[in-house]
Write a protein that holds these residues in place. Sequence first.
Motif, short mmCIF file in Angstrom:
data_model
loop_
_atom_site.label_atom_id
_atom_site.label_comp_id
_atom_site.label_asym_id
_atom_site.label_seq_id
_atom_site.Cartn_x
_atom_site.Cartn_y
_atom_site.Cartn_z
N TYR A 129 0.59 -1.36 -0.01
CA TYR A 129 -0.04 0.04 -0.04
C TYR A 129 0.90 1.53 0.09
O TYR A 129 0.33 2.27 0.05
N ASN A 130 2.11 1.33 -0.17
CA ASN A 130 2.98 2.32 -0.09
C ASN A 130 3.09 3.16 0.95
O ASN A 130 3.45 4.24 1.03
N LYS B 92 -7.29 9.72 -6.81
CA LYS B 92 -6.34 8.94 -7.54
C LYS B 92 -6.20 7.58 -6.70
O LYS B 92 -6.56 7.27 -5.48
N TYR B 93 -5.73 6.52 -7.62
CA TYR B 93 -5.68 4.92 -7.05
C TYR B 93 -4.81 5.09 -5.82
O TYR B 93 -5.21 4.58 -4.83
N LYS B 94 -3.55 5.98 -5.83
CA LYS B 94 -2.70 5.86 -4.79
C LYS B 94 -3.24 6.66 -3.28
O LYS B 94 -2.67 6.36 -2.63
N GLU B 95 -4.15 7.26 -3.65
CA GLU B 95 -5.05 7.99 -2.48
C GLU B 95 -6.00 7.02 -2.11
O GLU B 95 -6.23 6.77 -0.85
N LYS C 133 -5.06 4.17 0.55
CA LYS C 133 -4.66 4.59 1.68
C LYS C 133 -6.01 4.59 2.74
O LYS C 133 -5.86 4.96 3.86
#
Length: 375
Positions: free
Chosen positions: A275-276, A316-319, A322
């Motif tokens: 999940y970065n 966005k996906y990266k948001e 989380k």
Amino acid sequence: MSTFQDLQLLSDAAYYDRCNYVNYNVDNILKETDKLKDGIYHAKAGNREVPLFKILMTNQCNNDCAYCTNCMKHKYQRAHIGPDALARIYMQYYENNIVEGIFLSSGIIKDADRTMEEMNHAAYLLRNKYSYKGYIHLKVIPGASKDHIKHAMQLADRVSINIEAATKDGLSDLSSTKNYDKDILKRLDWIDRLHKKNHSLASSGHTTQIIVGANEENDEDILNRIDYLKKKYNVLYNYFSSFRPIKGTPLENHEACDNKRTGRLYQMEYLFSKYNFTKKDIVLDDNGFLDLNNDPKYNIALENMDKYPLDVNTAKYKELIKVPGIGLKSARRITHLQKIGRKINNLKQLQELGVNINQCKIFVKVGGSYQSTLL
């Protein structure tokens, strides 16, 4: 003793070596039971269980690890099975469709290199005498030579070396016979360098394990270490084994580790891996421990409420990944709908995409506003 009795004793002794990645759901480890019987361990692989032949070559050992059932100070029955017998027995299990792979570890037979010789020979027999093409996981013995480690990596799909503790002092508290830097980290560096040079060596990667709760290390110590191991040595997985006191060992009166603690560490490790999340994101109490009662992803989001709520139709996906309650698959489904121009108008639609509404609802906007109930 009979071979069967040796087999049972050595499979029991292998219980504490982890080869089963407990993923983001903490319930997996809270429900963990004794899955090892007659050398067969049912490890998770995606949505199915894979039966592995999980065993030690010997439970004899000249290390004094205070937490370990095989500790040289522990007075109990010892056994040893040779490479030929081990390979033959494994193939009987395999050919009868009882197991699908082997996880081989060991106590110490005289010294690290002698032990690796026997383990490697067992794997060699499987590959060459029996033409076995299936899964082999070999444990690297701390202090083993580079040549023996390379040979193990030539034979195995995966190798691992247990660091056992997050810090040098932490290992010193547990063992006087292992050198953290020389015997373990140096070998981990060799494994990583060998794999980088030739990806066919231990092609499925390398892993390690930490004993949780056997010393004074807190979760911050452990999480700092696993972050370092991933970045420095490309460790694929960090396994955690909850300390359990064993009668007759130096730590027999030490308090057992709460499985919830180990579960939260697995969750945080998974957030690092998939999940970065980074070390900077971790939320700890004043003593450096994760909250046992709440998912670390949820606590991280609460600490960053200035970033929320997110509009699920534009985030966005990266948001999205989380946001508590939104997993990798559901985030991909949401962004797919964004790409094709379909709006999510209520929580029910979000739930149908696999999102846990109870966890996510205070962190997202749907249809331009908060929604606390399904519409």
